[in-house]
Write an enzyme that holds these catalytic residues in place. Structure first.
Site, PDB file in Angstrom:
ATOM      1  N   LYS A  34     -61.219 -77.731 -17.307  1.00 53.83           N
ATOM      2  CA  LYS A  34     -62.631 -77.575 -16.727  1.00 53.83           C
ATOM      3  C   LYS A  34     -63.642 -78.465 -17.524  1.00 53.83           C
ATOM      4  CE  LYS A  34     -62.431 -73.893 -13.618  1.00 53.83           C
ATOM      5  NZ  LYS A  34     -63.047 -72.553 -13.054  1.00 53.83           N
ATOM      6  N   LYS A  64     -51.757 -78.278  -9.153  1.00 62.69           N
ATOM      7  CA  LYS A  64     -51.784 -76.964  -8.194  1.00 62.69           C
ATOM      8  C   LYS A  64     -52.841 -77.188  -7.115  1.00 62.69           C
ATOM      9  CE  LYS A  64     -55.607 -74.680 -10.596  1.00 62.69           C
ATOM     10  NZ  LYS A  64     -56.233 -73.667 -11.090  1.00 62.69           N
ATOM     11  N   LYS A 110     -59.642 -75.592  -5.551  1.00 60.10           N
ATOM     12  CA  LYS A 110     -60.672 -75.697  -4.797  1.00 60.10           C
ATOM     13  C   LYS A 110     -61.703 -76.854  -5.364  1.00 60.10           C
ATOM     14  CE  LYS A 110     -61.990 -71.067  -6.407  1.00 60.10           C
ATOM     15  NZ  LYS A 110     -61.721 -69.889  -6.233  1.00 60.10           N
TER      16      LYS A 110
HETATM   17  P1  TYM Z   1     -59.792 -67.915  -8.773  1.00 63.42           P
HETATM   18  O1  TYM Z   1     -61.064 -67.555  -7.873  1.00 63.42           O
HETATM   19  O2  TYM Z   1     -59.924 -69.396  -9.286  1.00 63.42           O
HETATM   20  O3  TYM Z   1     -58.542 -67.574  -7.990  1.00 63.42           O
HETATM   21  C1  TYM Z   1     -58.408 -66.627  -7.352  1.00 63.42           C
HETATM   22  C2  TYM Z   1     -56.838 -66.252  -7.367  1.00 63.42           C
HETATM   23  O4  TYM Z   1     -56.030 -67.472  -6.578  1.00 63.42           O
HETATM   24  C3  TYM Z   1     -55.070 -67.567  -7.669  1.00 63.42           C
HETATM   25  N1  TYM Z   1     -54.684 -69.073  -7.520  1.00 63.42           N
HETATM   26  C4  TYM Z   1     -53.517 -69.626  -7.006  1.00 63.42           C
HETATM   27  N2  TYM Z   1     -52.045 -69.031  -6.709  1.00 63.42           N
HETATM   28  C5  TYM Z   1     -51.174 -69.925  -6.260  1.00 63.42           C
HETATM   29  N3  TYM Z   1     -51.482 -71.105  -6.122  1.00 63.42           N
HETATM   30  C6  TYM Z   1     -52.589 -71.804  -6.619  1.00 63.42           C
HETATM   31  N4  TYM Z   1     -52.729 -73.181  -6.229  1.00 63.42           N
HETATM   32  C7  TYM Z   1     -53.596 -71.227  -6.904  1.00 63.42           C
HETATM   33  N5  TYM Z   1     -55.029 -71.502  -7.208  1.00 63.42           N
HETATM   34  C8  TYM Z   1     -55.585 -70.259  -7.440  1.00 63.42           C
HETATM   35  C9  TYM Z   1     -55.618 -67.573  -9.018  1.00 63.42           C
HETATM   36  O5  TYM Z   1     -54.506 -67.356  -9.760  1.00 63.42           O
HETATM   37  C10 TYM Z   1     -56.099 -66.294  -8.852  1.00 63.42           C
HETATM   38  O6  TYM Z   1     -55.346 -65.302  -9.020  1.00 63.42           O
HETATM   39  N6  TYM Z   1     -60.831 -65.809 -13.574  1.00 63.42           N
HETATM   40  C11 TYM Z   1     -60.124 -65.670 -12.079  1.00 63.42           C
HETATM   41  C12 TYM Z   1     -61.278 -64.595 -11.520  1.00 63.42           C
HETATM   42  C13 TYM Z   1     -61.164 -63.306 -12.282  1.00 63.42           C
HETATM   43  C14 TYM Z   1     -60.137 -62.442 -12.217  1.00 63.42           C
HETATM   44  C15 TYM Z   1     -60.800 -61.344 -13.236  1.00 63.42           C
HETATM   45  C16 TYM Z   1     -58.803 -62.080 -11.763  1.00 63.42           C
HETATM   46  C17 TYM Z   1     -62.303 -62.908 -12.809  1.00 63.42           C
HETATM   47  N7  TYM Z   1     -61.981 -61.703 -13.661  1.00 63.42           N
HETATM   48  C18 TYM Z   1     -59.945 -60.341 -13.737  1.00 63.42           C
HETATM   49  C19 TYM Z   1     -58.042 -61.225 -12.065  1.00 63.42           C
HETATM   50  C20 TYM Z   1     -58.531 -60.083 -13.146  1.00 63.42           C
HETATM   51  C21 TYM Z   1     -60.414 -66.862 -11.315  1.00 63.42           C
HETATM   52  O7  TYM Z   1     -61.179 -67.771 -11.505  1.00 63.42           O
HETATM   53  O8  TYM Z   1     -59.771 -67.036 -10.038  1.00 63.42           O
END
Ligand code: TYM
Length: 324
Positions: free
Chosen positions: A112, A194, A197
């Protein structure tokens, strides 16, 4: 006592098939067995510049999506991170025991920081401490996430162990749960990376909110490998990714799909894949549209109260232990 799962998504406006199958779909099956706590992590979203009105809308839309996907608000706690102040407070306390060197290792930070050269804010760097606070506040046992969040959950474990060693048993040490099959859906325009978004082009992903015509266009433009066979193979990441998506949205096995397209080309396959994705997303989009604003307010208020009760208790224990 029932074991606890905690997970969350950022309200950044786009939730794609990777998010859905990598994380949300697993939440849906786990909610039967575990006590679920699911957050809309709006404080995390601030690490990237946000327009206030858009952020407000995105927060509500993500909460709606949780409900439309099938999270049961009676059984689970569904809430906004910024409404439970204990998250930010515990995050600060955890930041103060987290070595900078651990944060510097985080690959998501490195990626990032490269992507947002003009806005490398300190929040982007300390983000995993806030994520650790999210998880540790609730005595979470299991954190169902996609592959890209594994390193952050491991850091949460490190921080929990460190705190426990310094001040005595306080935090449950959580474990990441990653569904191997769906851990990392790949970008439609670049299967080396991957599905994301924050990808430069929207042709990288299918958003859960995309309409049929756009889905057809995106699938048609999706990159394919050399060769013409519709076969799953590690050497052919593009077609394998599309086959995986076909499998996930249709429920048919990869073998069945390969059989169905044995003597057909990419054109036929892609046409059919787009229709299967549309069939999968349409009912979800209809449920999304049908959610009433008052109902949503109630869910979030109720979730806030239930989360707050748990979080206050844990934070008090933490503050007592460290001398505050
Ligand atoms: P975020 O919002 O980027 O993504 C949400 C979830 O989607 C999963 N993910 C994917 N899984 C498979 N293939 C992909 N291409 C792909 N892209 C995203 C992510 O692994 C995630 O599970 N930091 C986290 C949010 C967060 C969180 C937490 C998660 C904040 N606090 C506590 C778990 C526990 C995030 O930015 O996810």
């Amino acid at each position: 006592m029932q074991k606890k799962i905690f997970s969350a998504m950022q309200p950044t406006g786009i939730i794609h098939l990777g998010n859905y199958f990598g994380a949300m779909n697993n939440w849906l099956s786990l909610q039967k067995e575990y006590a679920g706590i699911f957050s809309i992590v709006d404080l995390h979203a601030l690490t990237i510049p946000q327009k206030p009105e858009e952020l407000r809308t995105n927060i509500r839309n993500l909460a709606k999506l949780y409900l439309a996907a099938g999270l049961d608000p009676q059984k689970n706690i569904i809430f906004r991170q910024s409404q439970v102040h204990e998250h930010a407070e515990l995050a600060w306390i955890l930041t103060c025991i987290t070595p900078i060197s651990e944060l510097e290792r985080m690959t998501q930070y490195k990626d990032k920081a490269k992507q947002h050269k003009e806005n490398i804010n300190a929040g982007l760097f300390t983000y995993p401490c806030l994520m650790a606070a999210d998880i540790l506040l609730y005595d979470t046992n299991i954190v169902p996430v996609g592959e890209d969040q594994k390193q952050h959950v491991e850091l949460a474990r490190t921080i929990a162990n460190k705190f426990n060693n310094l001040y005595g048993e306080t935090f449950v040490v959580p474990e990441a749960m990653i569904n191997k099959e769906t851990a990392r859906l790949r970008g439609l325009d670049n299967p080396e990376k991957k599905m994301s978004k924050s990808a430069p082009s929207e042709y990288n992903f299918i958003s859960l909110m995309n309409k049929p015509d756009l889905i057809r266009k995106k699938i048609q433009k999706a990159v394919t490998d050399s060769g013409t066979e519709i076969k799953f193979s590690p050497e052919r990441p593009a077609i394998s990714n599309l086959l995986m998506i076909y499998h996930l949205v249709s429920g048919n096995s990869i073998k069945e799909i390969e059989g169905e397209f044995e003597n057909k080309g990419y054109g036929d396959f892609k046409k059919e894949l787009a229709e299967r994705i549309i069939e999968f997303l349409t009912p979800l989009q209809e449920r999304f549209e049908a959610i009433d604003d008052n109902e949503l307010d109630q869910v979030l208020e109720n979730g806030k109260q239930r989360a707050e009760t748990l979080a206050k208790k844990k934070l008090k224990e933490v503050k007592d232990k460290i001398g505050l």
